[in-house]
Scaffold this motif. Structure first.
Motif, PDB file in Angstrom:
ATOM      1  N   ASP A  98     -56.661  -6.837   9.150  1.00  0.00           N
ATOM      2  CA  ASP A  98     -56.559  -7.665   7.940  1.00  0.00           C
ATOM      3  C   ASP A  98     -55.297  -8.510   8.034  1.00  0.00           C
ATOM      4  O   ASP A  98     -54.475  -8.311   8.941  1.00  0.00           O
ATOM      5  N   GLU A 135     -59.738  -3.688  -0.811  1.00  0.00           N
ATOM      6  CA  GLU A 135     -61.125  -3.217  -0.958  1.00  0.00           C
ATOM      7  C   GLU A 135     -62.117  -4.342  -1.233  1.00  0.00           C
ATOM      8  O   GLU A 135     -63.278  -4.277  -0.818  1.00  0.00           O
ATOM      9  N   LYS A 192     -64.165  -5.573   1.550  1.00  0.00           N
ATOM     10  CA  LYS A 192     -65.043  -4.652   2.295  1.00  0.00           C
ATOM     11  C   LYS A 192     -66.492  -4.884   1.842  1.00  0.00           C
ATOM     12  O   LYS A 192     -67.059  -4.114   1.066  1.00  0.00           O
ATOM     13  N   GLY A 241     -58.138   1.971   5.802  1.00  0.00           N
ATOM     14  CA  GLY A 241     -59.511   2.444   5.715  1.00  0.00           C
ATOM     15  C   GLY A 241     -60.512   1.320   5.541  1.00  0.00           C
ATOM     16  O   GLY A 241     -61.655   1.426   6.001  1.00  0.00           O
ATOM     17  N   VAL A 242     -60.091   0.241   4.885  1.00  0.00           N
ATOM     18  CA  VAL A 242     -61.020  -0.881   4.685  1.00  0.00           C
ATOM     19  C   VAL A 242     -61.393  -1.498   6.034  1.00  0.00           C
ATOM     20  O   VAL A 242     -62.574  -1.667   6.352  1.00  0.00           O
ATOM     21  N   ASP A 246     -63.457   1.063   8.114  1.00  0.00           N
ATOM     22  CA  ASP A 246     -64.863   1.174   7.700  1.00  0.00           C
ATOM     23  C   ASP A 246     -65.645  -0.082   8.085  1.00  0.00           C
ATOM     24  O   ASP A 246     -66.774  -0.003   8.577  1.00  0.00           O
ATOM     25  N   THR A 302     -53.589   2.407  10.377  1.00  0.00           N
ATOM     26  CA  THR A 302     -52.195   2.050  10.088  1.00  0.00           C
ATOM     27  C   THR A 302     -51.759   2.413   8.669  1.00  0.00           C
ATOM     28  O   THR A 302     -50.651   2.087   8.272  1.00  0.00           O
ATOM     29  N   THR A 303     -52.655   3.027   7.886  1.00  0.00           N
ATOM     30  CA  THR A 303     -52.219   3.538   6.569  1.00  0.00           C
ATOM     31  C   THR A 303     -52.302   5.063   6.610  1.00  0.00           C
ATOM     32  O   THR A 303     -52.961   5.637   7.483  1.00  0.00           O
ATOM     33  N   SER A 350     -59.710   8.575   6.975  1.00  0.00           N
ATOM     34  CA  SER A 350     -60.866   7.699   7.168  1.00  0.00           C
ATOM     35  C   SER A 350     -61.157   7.318   8.621  1.00  0.00           C
ATOM     36  O   SER A 350     -62.269   6.924   8.946  1.00  0.00           O
ATOM     37  N   LYS A 360     -67.950   7.745   9.646  1.00  0.00           N
ATOM     38  CA  LYS A 360     -68.614   7.080   8.517  1.00  0.00           C
ATOM     39  C   LYS A 360     -68.105   5.653   8.453  1.00  0.00           C
ATOM     40  O   LYS A 360     -66.893   5.426   8.302  1.00  0.00           O
ATOM     41  N   LYS A 382     -69.995   1.700  -4.160  1.00  0.00           N
ATOM     42  CA  LYS A 382     -69.083   1.764  -3.032  1.00  0.00           C
ATOM     43  C   LYS A 382     -69.793   2.379  -1.823  1.00  0.00           C
ATOM     44  O   LYS A 382     -70.558   3.338  -1.964  1.00  0.00           O
ATOM     45  N   ALA A 415     -46.360   3.457  12.533  1.00  0.00           N
ATOM     46  CA  ALA A 415     -46.948   2.308  11.821  1.00  0.00           C
ATOM     47  C   ALA A 415     -46.748   2.443  10.313  1.00  0.00           C
ATOM     48  O   ALA A 415     -46.759   1.455   9.582  1.00  0.00           O
ATOM     49  N   THR A 431     -43.885   0.498   7.752  1.00  0.00           N
ATOM     50  CA  THR A 431     -43.967  -0.767   7.001  1.00  0.00           C
ATOM     51  C   THR A 431     -44.872  -0.645   5.773  1.00  0.00           C
ATOM     52  O   THR A 431     -45.071  -1.613   5.043  1.00  0.00           O
TER      53      THR A 431
HETATM   54  N1  NAD Z   1     -64.830   6.410   6.409  1.00  0.00           N
HETATM   55  C1  NAD Z   1     -64.288   7.416   5.784  1.00  0.00           C
HETATM   56  O1  NAD Z   1     -64.523   8.587   6.124  1.00  0.00           O
HETATM   57  C2  NAD Z   1     -63.332   7.144   4.669  1.00  0.00           C
HETATM   58  C3  NAD Z   1     -62.542   8.179   4.142  1.00  0.00           C
HETATM   59  C4  NAD Z   1     -61.605   7.861   3.161  1.00  0.00           C
HETATM   60  C5  NAD Z   1     -61.471   6.554   2.719  1.00  0.00           C
HETATM   61  N2  NAD Z   1     -62.267   5.589   3.234  1.00  0.00           N
HETATM   62  C6  NAD Z   1     -62.159   4.190   2.799  1.00  0.00           C
HETATM   63  O2  NAD Z   1     -60.848   3.740   3.089  1.00  0.00           O
HETATM   64  C7  NAD Z   1     -60.535   2.659   2.215  1.00  0.00           C
HETATM   65  C8  NAD Z   1     -59.123   2.853   1.707  1.00  0.00           C
HETATM   66  O3  NAD Z   1     -58.253   2.822   2.804  1.00  0.00           O
HETATM   67  P1  NAD Z   1     -56.714   2.413   2.649  1.00  0.00           P
HETATM   68  O4  NAD Z   1     -56.136   3.144   1.516  1.00  0.00           O
HETATM   69  O5  NAD Z   1     -56.120   2.531   3.982  1.00  0.00           O
HETATM   70  O6  NAD Z   1     -56.801   0.907   2.151  1.00  0.00           O
HETATM   71  P2  NAD Z   1     -56.628  -0.522   2.870  1.00  0.00           P
HETATM   72  O7  NAD Z   1     -57.297  -0.554   4.156  1.00  0.00           O
HETATM   73  O8  NAD Z   1     -57.026  -1.501   1.851  1.00  0.00           O
HETATM   74  O9  NAD Z   1     -55.063  -0.611   3.119  1.00  0.00           O
HETATM   75  C9  NAD Z   1     -54.188  -0.646   2.018  1.00  0.00           C
HETATM   76  C10 NAD Z   1     -53.213  -1.818   2.096  1.00  0.00           C
HETATM   77  O10 NAD Z   1     -52.229  -1.526   3.077  1.00  0.00           O
HETATM   78  C11 NAD Z   1     -52.067  -2.657   3.932  1.00  0.00           C
HETATM   79  N3  NAD Z   1     -51.608  -2.117   5.205  1.00  0.00           N
HETATM   80  C12 NAD Z   1     -52.344  -1.467   6.135  1.00  0.00           C
HETATM   81  N4  NAD Z   1     -51.550  -0.996   7.108  1.00  0.00           N
HETATM   82  C13 NAD Z   1     -50.298  -1.386   6.800  1.00  0.00           C
HETATM   83  C14 NAD Z   1     -49.042  -1.182   7.426  1.00  0.00           C
HETATM   84  N5  NAD Z   1     -48.923  -0.439   8.524  1.00  0.00           N
HETATM   85  N6  NAD Z   1     -47.953  -1.727   6.842  1.00  0.00           N
HETATM   86  C15 NAD Z   1     -48.069  -2.434   5.694  1.00  0.00           C
HETATM   87  N7  NAD Z   1     -49.214  -2.632   5.046  1.00  0.00           N
HETATM   88  C16 NAD Z   1     -50.327  -2.114   5.604  1.00  0.00           C
HETATM   89  C17 NAD Z   1     -53.408  -3.311   3.950  1.00  0.00           C
HETATM   90  O11 NAD Z   1     -53.312  -4.663   4.296  1.00  0.00           O
HETATM   91  C18 NAD Z   1     -53.855  -3.120   2.498  1.00  0.00           C
HETATM   92  O12 NAD Z   1     -53.320  -4.130   1.703  1.00  0.00           O
HETATM   93  C19 NAD Z   1     -61.587   2.695   1.128  1.00  0.00           C
HETATM   94  O13 NAD Z   1     -62.462   1.639   1.311  1.00  0.00           O
HETATM   95  C20 NAD Z   1     -62.286   4.013   1.318  1.00  0.00           C
HETATM   96  O14 NAD Z   1     -63.620   3.986   0.898  1.00  0.00           O
HETATM   97  C21 NAD Z   1     -63.189   5.854   4.199  1.00  0.00           C
END
Ligand code: NAD
Length: 504
Positions: free
Chosen positions: A211, A229, A232, A261-262, A265, A285-286, A293, A298, A307, A325, A328
């Protein structure tokens, strides 16, 4: 197949399959399999059992230490199986630093079944055997560069390319092998992995989905979607898929999903459907992605109606976890991930829950503990037909809160935190609920939701995609480490639990 630097040393409890493991690895690497127990018996001129019974454990350990140290010094040893107790010697642990140590895990019941009744001195009393298992398991883990969970006997051989790749990863990188019915894959865990450019599998062209925020930090990638989100969805997926087609991606190539996770996925989903499926690697990276995730396959995107309504199971070919990672990551995002950490620790119980309830910030051990918990659950049940449902702890209410508030008001992890509190109320576990609420409050996580009414959330719970035969099954907590799925809850209790986490 290349050998690794140093020898591959298989360690693990009795019955873990070390002897058959070294045999298959040695056949593949065209070298001699070495087994410390066999070498020792040759030196003693009698069986381990009879020496042990006559001379006692202290005398045995002395002879074992000397024999193992000699073995670890030999230049011709490419694959070695170490006796289950050899690691109790500090000198042996020190000598192992030069080698790649692989912990072959085994379930205690399987270990007993395989090891008892064969005259082994330490496999005669089930109570003592179990005690020894509990004592040694963390010891093997503490020294291991790689962990192979219990699986079939072919595990070590399938993991060999990933074990060999460890030499190209930054020092200190560990590997955990993930086992599922459809695909096994390595999870590499190491600080500096991203900056080092390490990639596994290394062959094939790469197409990086990310992203815009992550692109700003780690490099542009080939397709950077808007962060969050709301991106996504199928529109983003089509855009990414068409970019992959423009780049000429084919079946031998690999999608890299680098982000939260976005991105994970969505990137995984694009890999799953592009030309009916190509390989992908998750680079989370989160905190949400590193503890949850990125593993388990999945993949999918949201529809306005719900969702993750469009998706597919598609296991990654590898996951590369670089905890640095997270440096930041904004505080609120770390907090959102923390909710998933607490959820996972409740599922795991034991040392992971003990570490988390201490109030520690998620460190490498906690992240590793969470990812291993998730991998173990998915290994048992890849497709949500049973045990995997426990991972939805707190998610039924969380998804309804996210949908009721247009996927815009709460981060996924924030909603999971609120949903977890509702699930603990439904479980009747008020003491744990209080403790968890305290942990969340310290990190500034919301303890209640606004922007929708409890009735709206309950109505959306009824539309949950996990609904079976008209009922939505709930995951409830009996105690940390004892989380069960498939519970029906009384609609009045559900409404009361949702009202309790409603800010209004
Ligand atoms: N597939 C699965 O098994 C599973 C399990 C749990 C959650 N999920 C999905 O994961 C998503 C949520 O994931 P999330 O919380 O990571 O959200 P996200 O991917 O939206 O990331 C959150 C924010 O952090 C920013 N970011 C990412 N890495 C960064 C970094 N290293 N430094 C600074 N900023 C960074 C992103 O740009 C975004 O703005 C949901 O869509 C959820 O449904 C999937």
């Amino acid at each position: 197949m290349d050998a690794v630097d140093g020898a591959l040393v298989l360690v693990g409890f009795m019955g873990a399959g070390k002897t058959s493991g070294v045999r298959s690895l040695a056949a593949q690497l065209d070298c001699q399999p070495l087994d410390s127990d066999h070498e020792l018996e040759r030196e003693l001129g009698e069986s381990v059992e009879s020496f042990f019974d006559r001379e006692g454990e202290v005398a045995f350990r002395e002879r074992e230490e000397a024999a193992v140290l000699e073995l670890l010094d030999r230049e011709d040893s490419a694959v070695i199986a170490l006796g289950g107790g050899a690691l109790e010697s500090e000198r042996v642990r020190e000598a192992l630093r030069r080698h790649v140590v692989v912990h072959l895990e085994v379930d205690p019941e399987d270990a007993w079944r395989r090891a008892s009744g064969k005259g082994r001195p330490l496999a005669r009393d089930p109570g003592r055997f179990r005690e020894l298992y509990e004592q040694r398991h963390p010891l093997y883990d503490s020294i291991a560069d790689a962990v192979l969970p219990p699986s079939d006997r072919g595990g070590p051989l399938r993991a060999l390319p990933a074990l060999a790749a460890l030499r190209d990863a930054p020092a200190g990188t560990r590997m955990v092998w993930a086992h599922t019915r459809s695909r096994d894959y390595p999870v590499f865990f190491g600080r500096g992995l991203i900056a080092s450019g390490f990639l596994f599998p290394s062959e094939g062209r790469r197409f990086t989905v990310t992203d815009e925020t992550v692109a700003g930090i780690h490099g542009a990638g080939d397709a950077a979607i808007k962060p969050g989100e709301t991106a996504k969805n199928l529109v983003s997926a089509e855009w990414v898929l068409r970019k992959m087609a423009e780049a000429g991606m084919g079946h031998d190539d690999v999608v890299i999903a680098m982000g939260g996770g976005v991105v994970g996925d969505l990137g995984g989903f694009c890999a799953a459907v592009y030309q009916r499926g190509i390989r992908h690697v998750q680079v989370p990276t989160t905190l949400v992605a590193q503890v949850d995730s990125a593993y388990g396959g999945k993949t999918g995107v949201d529809l306005p109606e719900g969702k993750n309504y469009v998706g597919s199971y598609h296991q990654p070919s590898a996951v590369l976890v670089d905890p640095s990672a997270l440096e930041t990551l904004p505080r609120e995002e770390l907090a959102a991930g923390y909710a998933e950490v607490v959820k996972t620790a409740l599922i795991a119980g034991g040392p992971l829950w003990a570490r988390v309830r201490d109030g520690r910030d998620p460190d490498d051990e906690i992240i590793l503990g969470c990812l291993r918990t998730k991998l173990a659950v998915v290994a048992e049940d890849e497709r949500d037909s049973g045990r995997r449902q426990v991972l939805n702890l707190g998610h039924t209410v969380a998804h309804a809160i996210e949908a009721a508030t247009g996927f815009a008001r709460y981060r996924h992890g924030e909603a999971v935190g609120i949903g977890l509190l509702a699930a603990l109320r439904l479980s009747g576990r008020d003491a744990i609920r209080k403790e968890v609420a305290g942990l969340f409050a310290e990190r500034g996580l919301p303890l209640s939701f606004g922007g929708a009414s409890p009735a709206e959330v309950v109505e959306l719970v009824g539309r949950d995609k996990k609904r079976r035969g008209g009922d939505v099954p709930f995951v409830l907590v009996q105690a940390p480490g004892e989380v069960t799925y498939g519970h029906q809850v009384d609609p009045a209790d559900l409404l009361a639990a949702v009202e309790e986490v409603h800010a209004g």
